[in-house]
Design a protein around this motif. Structure first.
Motif, PDB file in Angstrom:
ATOM      1  N   MET A 170       0.324  -8.931  17.303  1.00 58.66           N
ATOM      2  CA  MET A 170       0.270  -8.958  15.844  1.00 58.66           C
ATOM      3  C   MET A 170      -1.154  -9.257  15.359  1.00 58.66           C
ATOM      4  SD  MET A 170       2.587 -11.095  13.100  1.00 58.66           S
ATOM      5  CE  MET A 170       4.067 -10.263  13.650  1.00 58.66           C
ATOM      6  N   TRP A 222      -3.239  -6.144  15.637  1.00 61.33           N
ATOM      7  CA  TRP A 222      -2.879  -5.222  14.545  1.00 61.33           C
ATOM      8  C   TRP A 222      -3.572  -5.645  13.254  1.00 61.33           C
ATOM      9  CZ3 TRP A 222       1.142  -1.286  13.829  1.00 61.33           C
ATOM     10  CH2 TRP A 222       1.358  -0.949  12.494  1.00 61.33           C
ATOM     11  N   ASN A 223      -3.454  -6.941  12.892  1.00 66.45           N
ATOM     12  CA  ASN A 223      -4.021  -7.426  11.640  1.00 66.45           C
ATOM     13  C   ASN A 223      -5.538  -7.279  11.608  1.00 66.45           C
ATOM     14  OD1 ASN A 223      -1.515  -8.058  10.621  1.00 66.45           O
ATOM     15  ND2 ASN A 223      -1.638 -10.233  11.123  1.00 66.45           N
ATOM     16  N   GLY A 229      -0.759  -8.176  -1.164  1.00 69.26           N
ATOM     17  CA  GLY A 229      -1.422  -6.920  -0.833  1.00 69.26           C
ATOM     18  C   GLY A 229      -2.125  -6.413  -2.079  1.00 69.26           C
ATOM     19  N   ILE A 263      -5.394  -8.924   3.031  1.00 64.88           N
ATOM     20  CA  ILE A 263      -5.915  -9.155   4.373  1.00 64.88           C
ATOM     21  C   ILE A 263      -7.372  -8.708   4.515  1.00 64.88           C
ATOM     22  CG2 ILE A 263      -5.293  -6.928   5.409  1.00 64.88           C
ATOM     23  CD1 ILE A 263      -4.174  -8.598   7.804  1.00 64.88           C
ATOM     24  N   ASP A 270      -2.543 -13.001   5.299  1.00 72.38           N
ATOM     25  CA  ASP A 270      -1.532 -12.092   5.836  1.00 72.38           C
ATOM     26  C   ASP A 270      -0.251 -12.228   5.012  1.00 72.38           C
ATOM     27  OD1 ASP A 270       0.301 -10.693   7.367  1.00 72.38           O
ATOM     28  OD2 ASP A 270       0.039 -11.897   9.177  1.00 72.38           O
ATOM     29  N   ALA A 316       2.644 -11.535   5.818  1.00 73.26           N
ATOM     30  CA  ALA A 316       3.762 -11.959   6.671  1.00 73.26           C
ATOM     31  C   ALA A 316       3.659 -13.421   7.085  1.00 73.26           C
ATOM     32  CB  ALA A 316       3.840 -11.084   7.924  1.00 73.26           C
ATOM     33  N   MET A 335       3.739  -3.626   2.704  1.00 78.35           N
ATOM     34  CA  MET A 335       4.600  -3.898   3.848  1.00 78.35           C
ATOM     35  C   MET A 335       4.428  -2.863   4.953  1.00 78.35           C
ATOM     36  SD  MET A 335       8.715  -4.578   3.793  1.00 78.35           S
ATOM     37  CE  MET A 335       9.135  -2.890   3.387  1.00 78.35           C
ATOM     38  N   THR A 386       1.875  -3.483   8.014  1.00 78.58           N
ATOM     39  CA  THR A 386       2.102  -4.652   8.865  1.00 78.58           C
ATOM     40  C   THR A 386       2.907  -4.234  10.097  1.00 78.58           C
ATOM     41  OG1 THR A 386       4.238  -5.315   7.917  1.00 78.58           O
ATOM     42  CG2 THR A 386       2.242  -6.075   6.773  1.00 78.58           C
ATOM     43  N   SER A 423       5.450  -5.803  11.293  1.00 77.86           N
ATOM     44  CA  SER A 423       6.858  -6.178  11.166  1.00 77.86           C
ATOM     45  C   SER A 423       7.269  -6.279   9.706  1.00 77.86           C
ATOM     46  CB  SER A 423       7.135  -7.506  11.874  1.00 77.86           C
ATOM     47  OG  SER A 423       8.471  -7.920  11.639  1.00 77.86           O
ATOM     48  N   VAL A 477       7.722  -9.656   6.938  1.00 75.91           N
ATOM     49  CA  VAL A 477       7.210  -9.702   5.569  1.00 75.91           C
ATOM     50  C   VAL A 477       8.320 -10.071   4.596  1.00 75.91           C
ATOM     51  CG1 VAL A 477       6.167  -8.361   3.705  1.00 75.91           C
ATOM     52  CG2 VAL A 477       5.376  -8.054   6.060  1.00 75.91           C
ATOM     53  N   ASN A 507       2.887   1.295   9.352  1.00 76.34           N
ATOM     54  CA  ASN A 507       4.248   1.399   9.843  1.00 76.34           C
ATOM     55  C   ASN A 507       4.932   2.564   9.128  1.00 76.34           C
ATOM     56  OD1 ASN A 507       7.119   0.699  10.367  1.00 76.34           O
ATOM     57  ND2 ASN A 507       6.194  -1.155  11.205  1.00 76.34           N
TER      58      ASN A 507
END
Length: 232
Positions: free
Chosen positions: A1, A4-5, A54, A76, A103, A105, A123, A126, A128, A132, A173
């Motif tokens: 994670m 990814w971020n 966001g 982010i 973040d 989430a 969302m 992210t 996941s 979120v 995603n």
């Protein structure tokens, strides 16, 4: 994670300048023009803090703060927050508006902090979406409003997920609107209203003749107005 971020943050930092140039137009005349009127209508006179989760360069946050809401923008991207913070200084809204890098989430806020959350096309970026929604549920007050925007199948920005098909890193995603709605309702939210944004060349009269599932299928963005259960 974390990997990814980091990648998402880097990519949005690179896109921040272009986004900032287009942001005002999107919210005032473009694909996002109907979002804030819907959000404020459903908030009605409900007091409390608002989270723009966001927030990008913060344009929607500025608009809400100018209407008298106590708004926090969270994003982010370091560069996006820099644009937002600079504009805050120029608009003298510092008492009712602040921006935080973070973040969506894993926010830094206590349980039941916010009366409303606005989260448009965040969302999907992210790893996941479930995490979120669970985080939004945690920080939202009972009966609080979440206005969730999810990219539809016709949205050009969905191209950000395409590299995954080559086994490459992607920042998006591929969650579909119907999946987002189902996931939200299975995790503590009640659907209050669903609305859609279409591409400019899609006739309104045609949209009105379609079922909700088909409207989602041709949408640019699908908006879900969701309430947290009263006793959670």
């Amino acid at each position: 994670m974390e990997k990814w971020n980091t990648f998402v943050s880097q990519q949005w930092n690179q896109m921040a300048s272009d986004w900032h140039e287009r942001s005002r137009g999107m919210w005032e005349q473009g694909s996002r023009k109907t979002i804030l009127p819907l959000f404020t209508q459903l908030l009605s006179d409900q007091p409390g803090r608002i989270l723009d989760a966001g927030c990008g360069d913060g344009y929607a946050s500025f608009k809400l703060a100018s209407l008298g809401y106590d708004v926090t923008g969270l994003d982010i991207s370091t560069e996006m927050i820099a644009y937002a913070t600079e504009q805050t200084k120029q608009l003298s809204l510092s008492t009712s508006l602040q921006f935080v890098e973070g973040d969506v989430a894993a926010t830094p806020y206590s349980d039941r902090t916010f009366a409303g959350i606005l989260s448009i096309n965040a969302m999907e970026f992210t790893p996941s979406p479930l995490a979120v929604l669970q985080e939004f549920h945690r920080i939202l007050q009972p009966n609080g409003l979440l206005l969730l925007g999810v990219l539809g199948p016709t949205a050009g920005p969905r191209a950000h997920s395409y590299p995954r098909l080559y086994g490459k890193a992607a920042i998006q995603n591929t969650i579909m609107p119907w999946e987002a709605n189902k996931l939200a309702q299975e995790n503590g939210f009640i659907l209050q209203k669903e609305a859609h944004v279409y591409k400019d060349d899609f006739p309104d009269e045609l949209a009105e003749s379609l079922s909700m599932e088909l409207r989602e299928a041709v949408s640019f963005v699908t908006l879900f107005a969701l309430r947290k259960h009263m006793h959670q």
